[in-house]
Design a protein around this motif. Structure first.
Motif, short mmCIF file in Angstrom:
data_model
loop_
_atom_site.label_atom_id
_atom_site.label_comp_id
_atom_site.label_asym_id
_atom_site.label_seq_id
_atom_site.Cartn_x
_atom_site.Cartn_y
_atom_site.Cartn_z
N CYS A 80 -49.88 19.15 -87.50
CA CYS A 80 -51.29 19.09 -87.87
C CYS A 80 -52.18 19.93 -86.96
N ALA A 81 -51.62 20.56 -85.96
CA ALA A 81 -52.42 21.32 -84.98
C ALA A 81 -53.17 22.48 -85.62
N ASP A 82 -52.62 23.07 -86.70
CA ASP A 82 -53.30 24.21 -87.30
C ASP A 82 -54.55 23.82 -88.09
N LEU A 83 -54.83 22.52 -88.23
CA LEU A 83 -56.07 22.07 -88.87
C LEU A 83 -57.25 22.16 -87.92
N CYS A 84 -56.98 22.36 -86.63
CA CYS A 84 -58.04 22.32 -85.62
C CYS A 84 -58.23 23.66 -84.94
N GLN A 85 -59.49 23.90 -84.53
CA GLN A 85 -59.84 25.09 -83.76
C GLN A 85 -60.17 24.66 -82.34
N GLY A 86 -59.99 25.57 -81.41
CA GLY A 86 -60.31 25.26 -80.02
C GLY A 86 -59.47 24.10 -79.52
N ARG A 87 -60.12 23.23 -78.78
CA ARG A 87 -59.43 22.08 -78.21
C ARG A 87 -59.58 20.82 -79.05
N GLY A 88 -59.96 21.00 -80.32
CA GLY A 88 -60.14 19.86 -81.21
C GLY A 88 -58.83 19.20 -81.56
N SER A 89 -58.90 17.92 -81.91
CA SER A 89 -57.72 17.16 -82.33
C SER A 89 -58.17 16.03 -83.23
N LEU A 90 -57.35 15.69 -84.19
CA LEU A 90 -57.64 14.57 -85.08
C LEU A 90 -57.18 13.23 -84.50
N GLU A 91 -56.59 13.24 -83.34
CA GLU A 91 -56.06 12.02 -82.73
C GLU A 91 -57.17 11.03 -82.44
N GLY A 92 -57.05 9.84 -83.00
CA GLY A 92 -57.97 8.75 -82.74
C GLY A 92 -59.32 8.85 -83.42
#
Length: 176
Positions: free
Chosen positions: A136-148
């Motif tokens: 799922c890392a390619d859904l985010c830019q920069g240091r963003g994350s969907l975790e939590g």
């Protein structure tokens, strides 16, 4: 005296054991407490297992805004779009198909490398887990994350979900 002590020890051990779940209880029924079942039966709270996830979910915070739309799809599934913003640069966005599984909402993202997230759904919010697959890392830019990330419900209708927009002004659940 030893027999009395042994008998008391066995009785106290038996008293500490959990009551078995009824064999006809479904997997999600065992997780619902007796108090919660009584509140649902009396109408004091709604039964999240019977509540459709269709709607708009949003949360504003000091670093930005998180938004999720869920609309009806085909064959009992749902379509969704989401965006999580963490300041000016880092963000995550994606869309795809979702399905219910008890108190879970399984999000299958399109266009990413087989990203699937199993989110918790309680009727009032959708909460993503604290650890998300590396796919799922390619859904985010920069240091963003969907975790939590969690998305509290703001409406329960498809029309509101269809009007939901991302940071750029594009529809979250637009043509997917």
């Amino acid at each position: 005296m030893r027999r009395t002590s042994a008998a008391l020890l066995l009785l106290s051990a038996a008293a500490c054991q959990r009551a078995p779940i009824a064999p006809d209880a479904g997997p999600s029924e065992g997780a619902v407490s007796g108090l919660e079942r009584a509140a649902i039966a009396s109408g004091a709270i709604t039964d999240a297992r019977r509540m459709s996830p269709v709607g708009l979910y949003q949360r504003r915070h000091e670093a930005g805004r998180d938004a999720l739309c869920v609309i009806p799809g085909q064959a009992g599934r749902f379509r969704f779009g989401l965006e999580a913003v963490f300041g000016e640069e880092p963000s995550c966005r994606g869309h795809g198909m979702a399905r219910r599984a008890g108190d879970k909402l399984i999000l299958s993202f399109r266009g990413s490398d087989r990203c699937i997230i199993v989110a918790q759904y309680d009727g009032d919010q959708v909460a993503l887990p604290g650890v998300v697959d590396m796919a799922c890392a390619d859904l985010c830019q920069g240091r963003g994350s969907l975790e939590g990330v969690s998305f509290p419900r703001v409406s329960s209708d498809a029309a509101s979900a269809l009007r939901g927009r991302n940071r750029s002004g594009d529809l979250l659940c637009g043509d997917q």
